[in-house]
Enzyme design. Structure first.
Site, PDB file in Angstrom:
ATOM      1  N   THR A 152       2.094  -2.698   6.542  1.00  0.00           N
ATOM      2  CA  THR A 152       1.251  -1.655   6.664  1.00  0.00           C
ATOM      3  C   THR A 152       0.133  -2.373   7.671  1.00  0.00           C
ATOM      4  O   THR A 152      -0.556  -1.500   8.370  1.00  0.00           O
ATOM      5  CB  THR A 152       0.418  -1.053   5.431  1.00  0.00           C
ATOM      6  OG1 THR A 152       1.594  -0.567   4.607  1.00  0.00           O
ATOM      7  CG2 THR A 152      -0.546  -0.019   5.590  1.00  0.00           C
ATOM      8  N   HIS A 157      -2.431 -12.283  -3.480  1.00  0.00           N
ATOM      9  CA  HIS A 157      -2.550 -11.457  -2.190  1.00  0.00           C
ATOM     10  C   HIS A 157      -1.133 -11.525  -1.500  1.00  0.00           C
ATOM     11  O   HIS A 157      -0.412 -12.500  -1.190  1.00  0.00           O
ATOM     12  CB  HIS A 157      -3.496 -12.106  -1.404  1.00  0.00           C
ATOM     13  CG  HIS A 157      -3.721 -11.378  -0.123  1.00  0.00           C
ATOM     14  ND1 HIS A 157      -4.515 -12.110   0.986  1.00  0.00           N
ATOM     15  CD2 HIS A 157      -3.675 -10.090   0.116  1.00  0.00           C
ATOM     16  CE1 HIS A 157      -4.721 -11.180   1.967  1.00  0.00           C
ATOM     17  NE2 HIS A 157      -4.118  -9.901   1.381  1.00  0.00           N
ATOM     18  N   ASP A 158      -0.520 -10.167  -1.167  1.00  0.00           N
ATOM     19  CA  ASP A 158       0.615 -10.256  -0.573  1.00  0.00           C
ATOM     20  C   ASP A 158       0.794 -10.867   0.658  1.00  0.00           C
ATOM     21  O   ASP A 158       1.804 -11.617   0.938  1.00  0.00           O
ATOM     22  CB  ASP A 158       1.148  -8.751  -0.366  1.00  0.00           C
ATOM     23  CG  ASP A 158       0.166  -7.928   0.240  1.00  0.00           C
ATOM     24  OD1 ASP A 158      -0.910  -8.434   0.945  1.00  0.00           O
ATOM     25  OD2 ASP A 158       0.331  -6.536   0.272  1.00  0.00           O
ATOM     26  N   GLN A 176       3.582   4.923  10.384  1.00  0.00           N
ATOM     27  CA  GLN A 176       3.948   5.365   9.170  1.00  0.00           C
ATOM     28  C   GLN A 176       3.196   6.652   9.181  1.00  0.00           C
ATOM     29  O   GLN A 176       3.764   7.722   8.634  1.00  0.00           O
ATOM     30  CB  GLN A 176       3.280   4.441   8.154  1.00  0.00           C
ATOM     31  CG  GLN A 176       4.283   3.262   7.798  1.00  0.00           C
ATOM     32  CD  GLN A 176       3.686   2.198   6.924  1.00  0.00           C
ATOM     33  OE1 GLN A 176       2.398   2.313   6.285  1.00  0.00           O
ATOM     34  NE2 GLN A 176       4.278   1.210   6.643  1.00  0.00           N
ATOM     35  N   ALA A 231       0.788  -1.304   0.040  1.00  0.00           N
ATOM     36  CA  ALA A 231      -0.024   0.037  -0.079  1.00  0.00           C
ATOM     37  C   ALA A 231       0.854   1.289  -0.188  1.00  0.00           C
ATOM     38  O   ALA A 231       0.313   2.265  -0.347  1.00  0.00           O
ATOM     39  CB  ALA A 231      -0.966  -0.034   1.280  1.00  0.00           C
ATOM     40  N   SER A 232       2.185   0.923   0.526  1.00  0.00           N
ATOM     41  CA  SER A 232       2.906   2.279   0.597  1.00  0.00           C
ATOM     42  C   SER A 232       4.155   2.335  -0.284  1.00  0.00           C
ATOM     43  O   SER A 232       4.786   3.470  -0.843  1.00  0.00           O
ATOM     44  CB  SER A 232       3.441   2.691   1.919  1.00  0.00           C
ATOM     45  OG  SER A 232       4.161   1.576   2.282  1.00  0.00           O
ATOM     46  N   SER A 233       4.668   1.121  -0.792  1.00  0.00           N
ATOM     47  CA  SER A 233       5.670   1.164  -1.886  1.00  0.00           C
ATOM     48  C   SER A 233       5.743  -0.204  -2.620  1.00  0.00           C
ATOM     49  O   SER A 233       4.778  -1.216  -2.402  1.00  0.00           O
ATOM     50  CB  SER A 233       6.900   1.136  -1.219  1.00  0.00           C
ATOM     51  OG  SER A 233       7.159   0.024  -0.121  1.00  0.00           O
ATOM     52  N   GLY A 234       6.554  -0.064  -3.499  1.00  0.00           N
ATOM     53  CA  GLY A 234       6.460  -1.388  -4.617  1.00  0.00           C
ATOM     54  C   GLY A 234       8.009  -1.661  -4.743  1.00  0.00           C
ATOM     55  O   GLY A 234       8.919  -0.585  -4.705  1.00  0.00           O
ATOM     56  N   ASN A 261      -6.746  -9.588  11.253  1.00  0.00           N
ATOM     57  CA  ASN A 261      -6.338  -8.367  10.598  1.00  0.00           C
ATOM     58  C   ASN A 261      -6.115  -7.204  11.876  1.00  0.00           C
ATOM     59  O   ASN A 261      -6.919  -7.016  12.579  1.00  0.00           O
ATOM     60  CB  ASN A 261      -7.211  -7.744   9.758  1.00  0.00           C
ATOM     61  CG  ASN A 261      -6.835  -8.032   8.263  1.00  0.00           C
ATOM     62  OD1 ASN A 261      -6.793  -9.304   7.987  1.00  0.00           O
ATOM     63  ND2 ASN A 261      -6.956  -7.157   7.315  1.00  0.00           N
TER      64      ASN A 261
END
Length: 488
Positions: A259, A236-237, A304, A12-15, A296
């Site tokens: 995240t 799905h990560d 973050q 969600a914040s980087s790739g 979850n």
């Protein structure tokens, strides 16, 4: 030349694009080729992902792969779950996909209960009730746009479609949509009808490890790209992260720490008991007929956002150091409270929560970080205890594997070991990319199964071990009491 494997791993914040080879000494290598930022922004009244920019970044990364001397490679893609793209009859994206953190699903769960029981939904799908699940996003979707869409593709499946022209729906990610029925192993027609989706709008379901197709070079005539065969990994990560967890033999649990913090066990049985429903545990499908029974937890999102609000004045390592120097367990907060899902200002959200519950308000960077880390550790400990009860076996979890970016936070790892009272093995930090690559290697015959592949992780990467230190259990009881009181 050795076969090269490329993991496209987007959170969600980087790739990042990670390159790997299998070595003859039964090890795998891992090298970062390209890294880029990810995030959503407001457009047309919604928080939307910049999906076209992500695809451009993947192309940039593949060009770097080619420049490194690799002519041929395998590629797997994993991303976050639940979000989707709508495709028109010409195969074109209708609009940028909306983020699960968008507020359009506010009230969607309540609206759903007017038509269907949440408990029945859980019994039918095994998936926890979260307002951002795809089923609730679809309920909030513009119904005309949904009717007119030719296909609905989850984010990693859409990216694979762009590169290969082949449309599929990979099962580990599809299960998070809360539209699959574990008994039939297929879409649930009753639920599809309820949200206005036709089964023909959904591409065929495929298992993790399915060969998707080859890169369509003609779509990118100006780019110098390698010959790439795309494999549909566990897209799905979290599913990929669990594959990349070196759990073996012992009665172990995991936290995929990024995240989000996904705390769970790997099993083969669905648990849709009333207690599992009440505690909001989920049964997500994993690779090779496994189930990820997990909870979850809001995770590193909190720190973050605190760092972002402070304009990244301190690195995460510096925040951890300041947290270690601050007094511990001064506040008890419910890290899963909806107020922390997507606040305008996380610092103000944390401070307001403490003020409203008559607790000491954290002010400094160290106090804020300590508040977050203390309560994450306490949450992990309490949920591990709950999970042991939910499994019904009476067996104690005797090791916790923490993988993902959060595995690098030695301070939080030790807090977790102390609160939970069990050893923590932290690492590898790139478990998601590793799981992505291992799935490619299984698909191409290097490994026969998950157990064989996981043994290689221990040989190939470094870990930190955290033994539990004496801990005052009254702190956990006070935490439980405060959280229950806040919920009321």
């Amino acid at each position: 030349m050795k076969e090269a494997y490329i993991a496209v791993d987007i959170g969600a914040s980087s790739g990042r694009l990670m390159k790997s080879n299998y070595e003859l000494d039964d090890r795998i290598t891992l090298e970062e080729v390209h890294r880029f930022k990810n995030g959503f922004s407001q457009k047309d009244g919604h928080d939307r992902w910049e999906i076209n920019r992500l695809i451009e970044e993947i192309i940039n990364g593949l060009e770097k792969v080619k420049q490194s001397g690799i002519e041929k490679c395998y590629v797997g893609i994993d991303t976050w779950a639940v979000d989707y793209c709508l495709i028109d009859k010409h195969g074109c994206l209708k609009e940028a996909p909306i983020s699960y953190r968008d507020d359009r699903t506010k009230g969607a769960v309540q609206e759903f209960t007017r038509h269907y029981s949440l408990e029945k939904l859980y019994e039918k799908t095994g998936i926890q009730i979260q307002p951002f699940n795809t089923i609730f996003q679809l309920l909030a979707e513009d119904q005309q746009k949904l009717r007119e869409a030719h296909q609905l593709l989850l984010i990693p499946d859409y990216i694979g479609y762009v590169f290969t022209g082949k449309a599929v729906t990979e099962k580990t990610n599809a299960s998070t949509m809360q539209l699959l029925n574990p008994e039939s192993k297929n879409w649930d027609g009753e639920l599809l009808k309820l949200v206005g989706l036709r089964e023909e709008q959904l591409p065929p379901l495929v298992e993790a490890g399915t060969v998707l197709g080859t890169l369509l070079q003609e779509k990118f005539p100006t780019r110098d790209l390698p010959e790439a065969t795309f494999i549909t990994v566990a897209t799905h990560d979290t599913a990929s992260a669990v594959i990349g967890t070196p759990g073996c033999g012992e009665n172990w649990a995991y936290i995929s720490s990024g995240t989000w913090s996904l705390l769970g066990i790997e099993t083969t049985l669905f648990n849709v008991s009333r207690q599992a429903f009440f505690e909001n545990y989920t049964n997500e499908w994993g690779a090779h007929n496994t189930i990820r029974f997990l909870k979850n937890i809001m995770g590193m999102w909190l720190i973050q956002e605190v760092a972002r609000m402070q304009k990244y004045q301190y690195s995460y390592a510096e925040l951890a150091e300041q947290a270690a120097a601050a007094p511990g367990f001064q506040q008890f907060i419910d890290v899963n409270d909806p107020v922390f899902l997507n606040p305008d200002n996380m610092i103000e959200a944390l401070q307001s929560y403490c003020r409203n519950t008559n607790q000491k308000v954290p002010e400094t960077a160290g106090e804020l970080a300590r508040c977050i880390y203390d309560n994450l550790a306490l949450c992990y400990a309490v949920e591990l205890e709950k999970m042991e009860g939910l499994t019904g076996t009476g067996e104690k979890i005797n090791k916790l594997h923490i993988v993902g970016g959060g595995a690098n936070n030695l301070f939080l790892n030790q807090l977790t070991a102390n609160a939970a009272g069990i050893p923590v093995e932290a690492g590898p930090g790139e478990a998601t990319a590793i799981g992505n690559i291992l799935m490619q290697m299984i698909a191409t015959g290097i490994f026969n199964n998950l157990e064989e592949a996981r043994k290689v992780i221990q040989k190939s990467f470094d870990f930190s071990i955290h033994q539990p230190e004496p801990f005052d259990n009254q702190i956990i009881e006070a935490y439980k009491s405060m959280i229950e009181g806040a919920k009321k």
